[in-house]
Motif scaffolding. Structure first.
Motif, PDB file in Angstrom:
ATOM      1  N   VAL A 267      -1.151   8.426  10.106  1.00  0.00           N
ATOM      2  CA  VAL A 267      -1.870   9.686   9.962  1.00  0.00           C
ATOM      3  C   VAL A 267      -1.409  10.752  10.953  1.00  0.00           C
ATOM      4  N   TYR A 268      -0.638  10.336  11.956  1.00  0.00           N
ATOM      5  CA  TYR A 268      -0.085  11.295  12.911  1.00  0.00           C
ATOM      6  C   TYR A 268       1.323  11.735  12.499  1.00  0.00           C
ATOM      7  N   SER A 269       1.700  11.408  11.267  1.00  0.00           N
ATOM      8  CA  SER A 269       3.002  11.741  10.708  1.00  0.00           C
ATOM      9  C   SER A 269       4.149  11.115  11.500  1.00  0.00           C
TER      10      SER A 269
ATOM     11  N   ARG B 127      -5.290   0.226   6.645  1.00  0.00           N
ATOM     12  CA  ARG B 127      -6.125   0.846   5.622  1.00  0.00           C
ATOM     13  C   ARG B 127      -5.345   1.944   4.923  1.00  0.00           C
ATOM     14  N   ALA B 128      -5.588   2.080   3.624  1.00  0.00           N
ATOM     15  CA  ALA B 128      -4.867   3.080   2.840  1.00  0.00           C
ATOM     16  C   ALA B 128      -5.035   4.477   3.426  1.00  0.00           C
ATOM     17  N   ARG B 129      -6.210   4.767   3.935  1.00  0.00           N
ATOM     18  CA  ARG B 129      -6.481   6.109   4.459  1.00  0.00           C
ATOM     19  C   ARG B 129      -5.685   6.410   5.725  1.00  0.00           C
ATOM     20  N   ASN B 130      -5.058   5.393   6.312  1.00  0.00           N
ATOM     21  CA  ASN B 130      -4.259   5.596   7.525  1.00  0.00           C
ATOM     22  C   ASN B 130      -2.782   5.776   7.243  1.00  0.00           C
ATOM     23  N   LEU B 131      -2.416   5.937   5.967  1.00  0.00           N
ATOM     24  CA  LEU B 131      -1.014   6.046   5.589  1.00  0.00           C
ATOM     25  C   LEU B 131      -0.725   7.338   4.834  1.00  0.00           C
ATOM     26  N   LEU B 132       0.472   7.851   5.045  1.00  0.00           N
ATOM     27  CA  LEU B 132       1.014   8.971   4.288  1.00  0.00           C
ATOM     28  C   LEU B 132       2.367   8.555   3.740  1.00  0.00           C
ATOM     29  N   VAL B 133       2.745   9.113   2.606  1.00  0.00           N
ATOM     30  CA  VAL B 133       4.074   8.894   2.033  1.00  0.00           C
ATOM     31  C   VAL B 133       4.776  10.239   1.914  1.00  0.00           C
ATOM     32  N   VAL B 134       5.941  10.350   2.525  1.00  0.00           N
ATOM     33  CA  VAL B 134       6.703  11.600   2.547  1.00  0.00           C
ATOM     34  C   VAL B 134       7.941  11.436   1.676  1.00  0.00           C
ATOM     35  N   THR B 135       8.192  12.388   0.797  1.00  0.00           N
ATOM     36  CA  THR B 135       9.293  12.306  -0.159  1.00  0.00           C
ATOM     37  C   THR B 135      10.128  13.586  -0.144  1.00  0.00           C
ATOM     38  N   GLY B 136      11.301  13.498  -0.787  1.00  0.00           N
ATOM     39  CA  GLY B 136      12.106  14.675  -1.036  1.00  0.00           C
ATOM     40  C   GLY B 136      12.857  15.231   0.145  1.00  0.00           C
TER      41      GLY B 136
ATOM     42  N   TYR C  19       2.019  12.615   0.466  1.00  0.00           N
ATOM     43  CA  TYR C  19       1.008  12.135  -0.462  1.00  0.00           C
ATOM     44  C   TYR C  19       0.095  11.137   0.231  1.00  0.00           C
ATOM     45  N   LEU C  20      -1.174  11.181  -0.125  1.00  0.00           N
ATOM     46  CA  LEU C  20      -2.148  10.244   0.409  1.00  0.00           C
ATOM     47  C   LEU C  20      -2.085   8.930  -0.369  1.00  0.00           C
TER      48      LEU C  20
ATOM     49  N   LYS D  35       3.814 -16.721   3.736  1.00  0.00           N
ATOM     50  CA  LYS D  35       3.483 -18.115   3.429  1.00  0.00           C
ATOM     51  C   LYS D  35       4.608 -18.696   2.589  1.00  0.00           C
ATOM     52  N   PRO D  36       5.624 -19.286   3.244  1.00  0.00           N
ATOM     53  CA  PRO D  36       5.850 -19.455   4.680  1.00  0.00           C
ATOM     54  C   PRO D  36       6.376 -18.173   5.330  1.00  0.00           C
ATOM     55  N   LEU D  37       6.614 -18.245   6.642  1.00  0.00           N
ATOM     56  CA  LEU D  37       7.010 -17.084   7.416  1.00  0.00           C
ATOM     57  C   LEU D  37       8.241 -16.405   6.821  1.00  0.00           C
ATOM     58  N   TYR D  38       8.192 -15.060   6.745  1.00  0.00           N
ATOM     59  CA  TYR D  38       9.262 -14.192   6.260  1.00  0.00           C
ATOM     60  C   TYR D  38       9.482 -14.275   4.752  1.00  0.00           C
ATOM     61  N   HIS D  39       8.573 -14.902   4.033  1.00  0.00           N
ATOM     62  CA  HIS D  39       8.672 -14.976   2.580  1.00  0.00           C
ATOM     63  C   HIS D  39       7.630 -14.055   1.939  1.00  0.00           C
ATOM     64  N   ASN D  40       7.916 -13.607   0.720  1.00  0.00           N
ATOM     65  CA  ASN D  40       6.998 -12.761  -0.057  1.00  0.00           C
ATOM     66  C   ASN D  40       6.608 -11.489   0.691  1.00  0.00           C
ATOM     67  N   ASP D  41       7.564 -10.932   1.405  1.00  0.00           N
ATOM     68  CA  ASP D  41       7.320  -9.721   2.201  1.00  0.00           C
ATOM     69  C   ASP D  41       7.511  -8.487   1.324  1.00  0.00           C
ATOM     70  N   ILE D  42       6.538  -8.245   0.476  1.00  0.00           N
ATOM     71  CA  ILE D  42       6.626  -7.168  -0.504  1.00  0.00           C
ATOM     72  C   ILE D  42       5.231  -6.607  -0.746  1.00  0.00           C
ATOM     73  N   ALA D  43       5.146  -5.299  -0.962  1.00  0.00           N
ATOM     74  CA  ALA D  43       3.859  -4.638  -1.190  1.00  0.00           C
ATOM     75  C   ALA D  43       4.070  -3.402  -2.047  1.00  0.00           C
ATOM     76  N   LEU D  44       2.990  -2.976  -2.676  1.00  0.00           N
ATOM     77  CA  LEU D  44       2.971  -1.744  -3.460  1.00  0.00           C
ATOM     78  C   LEU D  44       1.907  -0.807  -2.907  1.00  0.00           C
ATOM     79  N   LEU D  45       2.250   0.467  -2.811  1.00  0.00           N
ATOM     80  CA  LEU D  45       1.298   1.503  -2.437  1.00  0.00           C
ATOM     81  C   LEU D  45       0.999   2.357  -3.655  1.00  0.00           C
ATOM     82  N   HIS D  46      -0.281   2.560  -3.936  1.00  0.00           N
ATOM     83  CA  HIS D  46      -0.684   3.457  -5.020  1.00  0.00           C
ATOM     84  C   HIS D  46      -1.112   4.785  -4.407  1.00  0.00           C
TER      85      HIS D  46
END
Length: 286
Positions: free
Chosen positions: A76-78, A103-112, A124-125, A137-148
């Motif tokens: 949130v502090y850019s 928390r989602a409210r603590n993130l920004l996405v900057v593009t372009g 974008y919020l 599970k185990p360590l360093y596996h499945n390290d993937i996420a989606l932001l909406h």
């Protein structure tokens, strides 16, 4: 979509706050980059570095618009936390280690933009964070996420989505290219301008051997061998790895800091294709 110049009070606060250098690619044995930097503020070093350098240790400065799908995930502090990739107008693909426990409210996405400090970039919020249920599970596996995102990304000549590689067609020795705003040396400050570099695809078996016969690499990973002095570093986690057809084949997961000749390890997007699509469609899979 918003621009920072519409919020002079917030901008002034950001510019006045000074902190130490960053600590966050997720490096083996080190803290998760999102949690490590969630309360960081911008410092004066990036502001004074007003012109991009033609070449830095380990990579070249990317030209404006050459990575239209790349995003800077910021607090949130850019302050830049990690890289991400635009895969849809409302969806950003990144590493779970960048956003877990946040928390989602603590993130920004900057593009372009190739300048994460840019005052005129679109941001974008985030309203939802989807972390893979088997992350680390185990360590360093499945390290993937989606932001909406809370609103649609506006596409233009420097902002577009990227095509996912949904079939694993990588050949050993194939050239793969990554980009990020990470530091140029271990524990260094993040680079203001986007850098890119290329390496060669290494099989899972060979990658495991090169990393000391570790079981921290499996079919869900893509390994890229770089020459000594080049490679992903702190702040490159979640960033895109592309093939010669500019398809997304991986996203930055972890590595041995930094540019010491060890393979860098990325999440293989083809392996997680079903998880990505079902998550975006509001479904879950086992």
């Amino acid at each position: 979509m918003r621009t920072w110049w519409k919020f002079p009070g917030q901008l002034l606060l950001i510019l006045l706050l000074v902190v130490a250098s960053s600590e966050a690619m997720r490096m083996r044995g080190e803290p998760m980059p999102g949690l490590a930097n969630v309360n960081r503020h911008r410092n004066g070093q990036e502001a004074t570095n007003s012109q991009p350098q033609g070449r830095i240790t380990g990579g070249n400065t990317a030209s404006e618009g050459s990575w239209p799908w790349i995003a800077s995930i910021q607090n949130v502090y850019s302050y830049h936390l990690c890289g991400g990739s635009i895969i849809d107008k409302r969806w950003i693909l990144t590493a779970a280690s960048c956003v877990t426990a946040l928390r989602a409210r603590n993130l920004l996405v900057v593009t372009g933009t190739n300048d994460w400090w840019s005052l005129s970039a679109s941001y974008y919020l985030v309203d939802q964070i989807h972390v893979h249920c088997n992350f680390d599970k185990p360590l360093y596996h499945n390290d993937i996420a989606l932001l909406h995102l809370a609103e649609d990304i506006v596409y233009d000549e420097v902002t577009q989505n990227i095509t996912l590689a949904d079939i694993d067609e990588l050949d050993v020795g194939e050239t793969l290219t990554f980009a990020g705003w990470g530091s140029t040396e271990a524990m260094g400050t993040y680079d203001r301008y986007l850098k890119e570099s290329s390496g060669t695809y290494v099989s899972v078996e060979e990658c495991s051997n090169l990393l000391g016969n570790t079981d921290e690499v499996d079919l869900g990973h893509v390994c890229v061998q770089m020459p000594v002095g080049k490679g992903a570093c702190h702040g490159d986690t979640g960033g895109p790895l592309i093939d010669s057809q500019q398809r997304l084949v991986g996203l930055g997961n972890w590595g041995v800091p930094c540019g010491l000749g060890h393979p860098d390890v990325y999440a293989r997007t083809a392996f997680y294709h079903d998880w990505i699509r079902t998550t975006m469609n509001g479904c879950t899979i086992a």
